[in-house]
Design an enzyme around this catalytic site. Structure first.
Site, PDB file in Angstrom:
ATOM      1  N   HIS A  30       0.835  -1.192   0.000  1.00  0.00           N
ATOM      2  CA  HIS A  30       0.000   0.000   0.000  1.00  0.00           C
ATOM      3  C   HIS A  30       0.881   1.257   0.000  1.00  0.00           C
ATOM      4  CE1 HIS A  30      -2.484  -3.250   1.629  1.00  0.00           C
ATOM      5  NE2 HIS A  30      -3.538  -2.590   1.228  1.00  0.00           N
ATOM      6  N   PRO A 119      -6.743  -4.907  10.793  1.00  0.00           N
ATOM      7  CA  PRO A 119      -8.204  -4.909  10.819  1.00  0.00           C
ATOM      8  C   PRO A 119      -8.681  -3.488  11.163  1.00  0.00           C
ATOM      9  CG  PRO A 119      -7.318  -6.790  12.010  1.00  0.00           C
ATOM     10  CD  PRO A 119      -6.167  -5.852  11.731  1.00  0.00           C
ATOM     11  N   ASN A 192      -8.281  11.603   3.035  1.00  0.00           N
ATOM     12  CA  ASN A 192      -7.852  11.688   1.634  1.00  0.00           C
ATOM     13  C   ASN A 192      -8.968  11.369   0.633  1.00  0.00           C
ATOM     14  OD1 ASN A 192      -7.958   8.855   1.319  1.00  0.00           O
ATOM     15  ND2 ASN A 192      -5.887   8.629   2.115  1.00  0.00           N
ATOM     16  N   ILE A 194     -10.240   8.846  -0.473  1.00  0.00           N
ATOM     17  CA  ILE A 194     -10.054   7.710  -1.377  1.00  0.00           C
ATOM     18  C   ILE A 194      -9.971   6.444  -0.530  1.00  0.00           C
ATOM     19  CG2 ILE A 194      -8.383   6.533  -2.898  1.00  0.00           C
ATOM     20  CD1 ILE A 194      -9.729   8.740  -4.384  1.00  0.00           C
ATOM     21  N   HIS A 274      -3.908   3.214  -3.600  1.00  0.00           N
ATOM     22  CA  HIS A 274      -4.120   2.811  -2.206  1.00  0.00           C
ATOM     23  C   HIS A 274      -3.426   1.487  -1.902  1.00  0.00           C
ATOM     24  CE1 HIS A 274      -6.457   1.889   1.513  1.00  0.00           C
ATOM     25  NE2 HIS A 274      -6.279   0.672   1.063  1.00  0.00           N
ATOM     26  N   ARG A 369     -20.960 -17.037  37.792  1.00  0.00           N
ATOM     27  CA  ARG A 369     -20.731 -15.591  37.641  1.00  0.00           C
ATOM     28  C   ARG A 369     -20.674 -14.917  39.009  1.00  0.00           C
ATOM     29  NH1 ARG A 369     -26.299 -12.324  36.736  1.00  0.00           N
ATOM     30  NH2 ARG A 369     -27.723 -13.914  37.478  1.00  0.00           N
ATOM     31  N   GLU A 432     -19.398  -3.819  22.942  1.00  0.00           N
ATOM     32  CA  GLU A 432     -18.592  -5.003  23.256  1.00  0.00           C
ATOM     33  C   GLU A 432     -17.263  -5.010  22.503  1.00  0.00           C
ATOM     34  OE1 GLU A 432     -21.705  -5.066  22.075  1.00  0.00           O
ATOM     35  OE2 GLU A 432     -22.889  -5.627  23.827  1.00  0.00           O
ATOM     36  N   HIS A 494     -29.980 -14.539  22.687  1.00  0.00           N
ATOM     37  CA  HIS A 494     -29.084 -14.321  23.816  1.00  0.00           C
ATOM     38  C   HIS A 494     -28.401 -15.604  24.292  1.00  0.00           C
ATOM     39  CE1 HIS A 494     -30.777 -10.390  23.752  1.00  0.00           C
ATOM     40  NE2 HIS A 494     -30.236 -10.017  24.886  1.00  0.00           N
ATOM     41  N   ARG A 541     -25.221 -18.085  34.330  1.00  0.00           N
ATOM     42  CA  ARG A 541     -26.182 -17.189  34.964  1.00  0.00           C
ATOM     43  C   ARG A 541     -26.866 -17.899  36.133  1.00  0.00           C
ATOM     44  NH1 ARG A 541     -32.274 -16.272  34.023  1.00  0.00           N
ATOM     45  NH2 ARG A 541     -32.603 -14.243  34.988  1.00  0.00           N
TER      46      ARG A 541
END
Lengths: 690, 690
Positions: A30, A119, A192, A194, A274, A369, A432, A494, A541
């Site tokens: 790049h 990433p 930029n 682009i 790029h 927990r 998260e 969930h 839980r």
């Protein structure tokens, strides 16, 4: 004021030449941003950043994060010019096997790289965590110093691309940074216009500066394109950075309007530059524009390097000044210095584990927990480095350290969560992914141990952060509660089903799912002892029994990943029942039924596949004798990760479909995750093993 | 003007009573928002939304998305009051096994629920896709109608919570919605300043309205708390919605400042009322405030229901008006009507598959991403329902339909991507999660077939969208290119390793990894034929051979998930070599070497575990004979998902660690993913199978 000479101009142009040559030689990479951001990166590394190229780990350094990781040359070339352990040969071997200059910056691989990026958005989020850590560390070690006067005060600088700001996680992290008033965070946005799909008008038309104002950031604009012709302006960059540093009550956002690939005559301002080599003709044409010899590659004038490597002297001077202040701080703060020395080595204090609670056996039991919350709070006084919080699920995740205030500017306190800037419990909001990256940034700071919590199912939102923690081998702890259909009525959106297997799938990452309160304590202890890699702890839980360890194997076995929890009568198992977490109780009940029928069944508590994998062959054989082919796994999730332990004759009691909304006891019954199902599977497996 | 009577006030209060009672009866749930948003949801369902409770699938309906899915009662109670197939008994069985009213709204489960929500931010992102789809469908079927005059014009309404707006994906989706000038999208934000961790001052302090202005949205504020005392104002809500509908060149954002749980005397405005039952005392106290009998539960006055179920008449009237216009449209557009009829049934046109390309055998070969691009463009003319795009990787993903303009307002066109509002190629920007949700929203619209593309490694960013596609069983196609270390120099941050296994782990989701260009064509054909569930197609960056099918099994086998690609000499295999994608060529080479040594080796091309699982036992046995225990899997990723096919004696040629930055050929060699490794593994497996 910025000192700037003709040699600086030549150095900036040298950056462009090297960027073009490195990509051209490898054939891919790049170049565009590395070329056009050259004056910005150069000004930062040479005149602003507090760093010492001869000591990349200097405690007092500023941090630099190239969130635009694809433009790794932007960083590598500055490291080379400043005198880090990055050579011209390293630039010549860009993106090749074993080189010091991989395609994206990799933490732990190249000196001076503070974080693995690539990433998009992840560097930005991680940088927010680094800025958090700087404040917390100051609070631990030097809370009374005047602002900017502490040896622990430093800045975190970020170069972010369009892509970074399009990614949602940068929105999450930026909003949190605004709430937290992170005056030590400065982001330079390479505006930029682009990206890979060329003109960003098709997908990125928001008023980004206004967006950052809405987050409560200080904003500035430096526009190289504002004049009649393109004008790079290092002085304006320098002054904007100075102003940003002067703003201590808000993070700073500096939009730098550039033309990507400048001054390539034909390819600047295109998507093509790029992420692709310019091609020989365009490289030659650009070299001519720059007054360089088109025939020469990697051509660096000795006087340019001599000039830029003054950064070494600058670094040593800065460090010497700091060292003197640091000695003063040590002398004045002997106890804190001792703490710092311990934290610097990531050592735990002698006897710390004595603080861990032991839990009394109980049929009614305790959710793991809840046990985890007790563990965290029990060790908090002896482990000041441990801190963290939740993505708006504090009460559900049981992650609040109740003896201390939250990490918040005073004015952000609430009735439920009083806070101070040096506080301990983090509030990520419903974010998260940012929570995971912020925790990674804290871990990368190197002195403290962060955790970030949410429901296990929402590990999906932060998976890229988990992967980056694993890739970097940093000790981030992910706390994931509500770890199965056992969460009940909230239903399939969930309820994690595939998550335990898919998290075990990440290389270099430990998944731990303790089966009762005492296993939870040993799990936490082991996670904290393992200071070289990340882990996730999966917690229930629902209440589950606290087993009577006088009848069963010691919870110490957790540290080995799997252990014999209940031996078969007579010590010669015909079948192995392997279970984790809340399903261990089902295996125990099934064992009773099997034994009553005269079938010798061993129960293996199996909290961590990864920790078990590390054990000796002898130990593994002692827990899972290869001769015993009748095996059952019991886990309220898909069986995928268990097949390697099950073998041909093994049977899984698992959940291979999504959950449903109902009381958890009904769900276990309806979905056939019961002692009876374990018994049936054991008999089936015994038959298959014949 | 809004007509509002005392019966409406009573109906709104009835909503609150039912919300409290439903949560109290089950013992858990989220009453707070359902109580305070009652006047907003009621106004929307009774006076604004174009819908017919007696025909939830009415083509001309507006869409309602409860992004705040935890507040499912907000929707269920309106569905009940308006006369949908949701009864008072359903409300009494809230969140219980088999009920019509699960914890979070589930698409396909409860009439009137347009999308499964719960994971925060996901409803918002999906709604943006629904708004996209409305515009594209209009363009396909009624492009010349005046704005607002088409039978296909409708609005998408969203109720979003604080949590929705904190999630990064809502930022991504909102920025795209601004660029796309989605005048048919209206979002109501429940600005109650309370989340699970109580006062949002600790984590959510941005100027959200300013943020939406920065995205280019039309914004309004309705503040129930502005006066001396709390004042719910349905008229203001109604007028704001009217104004939002009048704005047709921008999406609309309406901040509704409420007090959560109003008017519960003690628990309103607390985190406690967000997600827990109020408790008997507080329920009674609130009922007294509302003038209701504290002794009665689920007490609905007949005159209130009679009043609210006028929505049935309203709906029938609206639908009748629409039906008349629709008949007119059909008469005037017979060909388009035929297309609509086909799309409504999700049928493919007769003979469409004739358009699929066949690829000539070639040693040099073709990247499967390139083959995929040819397939998409080949079928595009005959399948107008197929559309999609990339998260800023169009050229790399090969997903652009080049014969038509992009889906963009004219002014958002670029030189590379000319666009029209009815265009075909989507530009998501660097926003993978929003890309996935937008594609889901398009699929939920029901008439067209969307795809969303990125690199396979960045499926991590959009995993929650993939999971929701699977949970809803909608035909979203995820295109994932650069599917292994074969992408080369970009290094470990960009190289998927665990991803194929972790995507196979998602229940109800198909992963397909074709091994050459012709397999790619059959893979696409099969994906498009399967209109009832989502799929992901994993494609190479690097060129791979196009096999000569006169020598090998037909690529038609792809549709069965796995097939005999190269039979063992003599037809009696001693060992099975199972491979997917770019690694099939390694298995083929290994087979040659094994056969040369007299070892009968069968090569099985194995593009899809899920499709293979659907085959008959006979077919499975014919491909993988259970008597042949010597087996090797070959895939450049972790072996986790292969163990169930490998069995005890099987061996995996896999990659159990992260990749590196180098040329891909070097990586395959250095990481031991080679024909020689397959041969060695085959011999090892043969020995183990003895």
């Amino acid at each position: 004021d910025l000192q700037w000479s003709e040699l600086d101009d030549r150095a900036v142009d040298t950056v462009r030449l090297l960027a073009m040559d490195a990509v051209e030689k490898t054939g891919n990479g790049h170049p565009g941003t590395a070329m056009s951001l050259a004056p910005v990166a150069y000004t930062l590394y040479q005149r602003v950043l507090r760093h010492d190229p001869s000591d990349p780990a200097w405690l007092g350094r500023d941090r630099f994060v190239l969130s635009a990781g694809h433009s790794s040359l932007t960083q590598y070339i500055q490291l080379y010019l400043a005198g880090y352990n990055v050579t011209l040969d390293d630039l010549k071997s860009f993106r090749t096997w074993g080189s010091n200059t991989p395609g994206h910056p990799e933490y732990g691989h190249t000196d001076g790289v503070e974080v693995t990026t690539g990433p998009l958005g992840s560097g930005f989020g991680t940088a927010v965590g680094m800025a958090f850590a700087a404040r917390r560390v100051r609070g631990l070690l030097d809370p009374d110093a005047a602002p900017g006067e502490s040896v622990f005060d430093h800045h975190v600088y970020v170069i972010a691309s369009d892509g970074d700001l399009q990614e949602g996680v940068s929105s999450e992290a930026s909003s949190v940074a605004g709430t937290q008033e992170l005056g030590n965070l400065i982001v330079l946005w390479d505006d930029n216009k682009i990206s890979i799909e060329d003109d960003t008008n098709i997908a990125f038309t928001e008023d980004t500066v206004a967006r950052y104002e809405a987050y409560g950031w200080h904003t500035q604009v430096v526009d190289f394109t504002a004049g009649a012709e393109y004008q790079e302006n290092p002085k304006a960059i320098f002054e904007a950075l100075q102003e940003a540093r002067a703003v201590t009550d808000r993070p700073s956002f500096i939009a730098v309007r550039t033309t990507i690939g400048w001054p390539a005559p034909n390819k600047k301002n295109t998507g093509a530059i790029h992420g692709s080599a310019l091609g020989a003709d365009e490289v030659a044409a650009t070299k001519r524009v720059l007054g360089a010899d088109p025939e020469k590659q990697f051509d660096v004038a000795p006087e340019v390097v001599a000039h830029t490597q003054q950064a070494l002297e600058r670094g040593k001077r800065l460090r010497a000044e700091w060292e003197e202040r640091f000695r003063g701080w040590r002398a004045a703060n002997p106890q804190r210095a001792e703490l710092l020395d311990r934290l610097s080595k990531r050592e735990l204090p002698a006897g710390w584990a004595d603080a861990l609670p032991e839990f009394e056996p109980s049929e009614k039991g305790l959710a793991t927990r809840a046990a985890s919350g007790k563990v965290i709070n029990a060790v908090a006084p002896v482990l000041p480095e441990l801190w963290g919080g939740s993505a708006d699920l504090a009460g559900s995740n049981n992650t609040t350290i109740t003896s201390e205030p939250s990490f918040l500017p005073e004015k952000r306190s609430s009735a439920m969560f009083p806070g101070t800037p040096y506080g301990r419990t983090l509030h990520f909001g419903v974010r998260e992914f940012a929570a995971g990256l912020i925790a990674n940034g804290i871990a990368l700071n190197g002195l403290t141990r962060p955790y970030a919590a949410t429901f296990l199912v929402f590990s999906d939102y932060q998976r890229a952060a988990v992967r980056l923690a694993a890739l970097q081998q940093i000790p981030t702890t992910f706390v994931w509660t509500h770890d199965s259909i056992g969460l009940g009525e909230d239903g399939p959106t969930h309820q994690p089903v595939e998550h335990l297997s898919t998290l075990r799938a990440i290389p270099g990452f430990d998944v731990v799912r303790p089966a009762d309160a005492n296993e939870t304590a040993v799990a936490w202890r082991t996670i904290l002892e393992r200071n070289h890699r990340p882990a996730g702890i999966a917690l229930t839980r629902q209440g589950i029994p606290v087993f009577d360890r006088s009848r069963y194997g010691s919870a110490e076995g957790v540290a080995r990943g799997a252990y014999v929890f209940a031996e078969a009568d007579g010590g010669e198992p015909a079948v192995l029942l392997m279970a984790s977490g809340s399903e261990l109780q089902l295996a125990v009940e099934a064992r009773e039924q099997l034994q009553a029928e005269g079938i010798a069944a061993r129960v293996v508590s199996f909290p961590s596949h990864e920790w078990f994998d590390e054990q000796s062959d002898e130990y593994k054989e002692s827990v899972l004798p290869s001769a015993v082919r009748a095996r059952v796994s019991v886990e309220a999730g898909i069986a995928m990760s268990w097949h390697r332990f099950l073998g041909d004759a093994g049977r899984a009691v698992s959940l291979e479909h999504f959950g449903a909304s109902a009381d958890y006891k009904v769900l276990y019954r309806e979905f056939g995750i019961t002692p009876e199902a374990v018994v049936a599977a054991a008999k089936d497996s015994l038959a298959a093993a014949e």
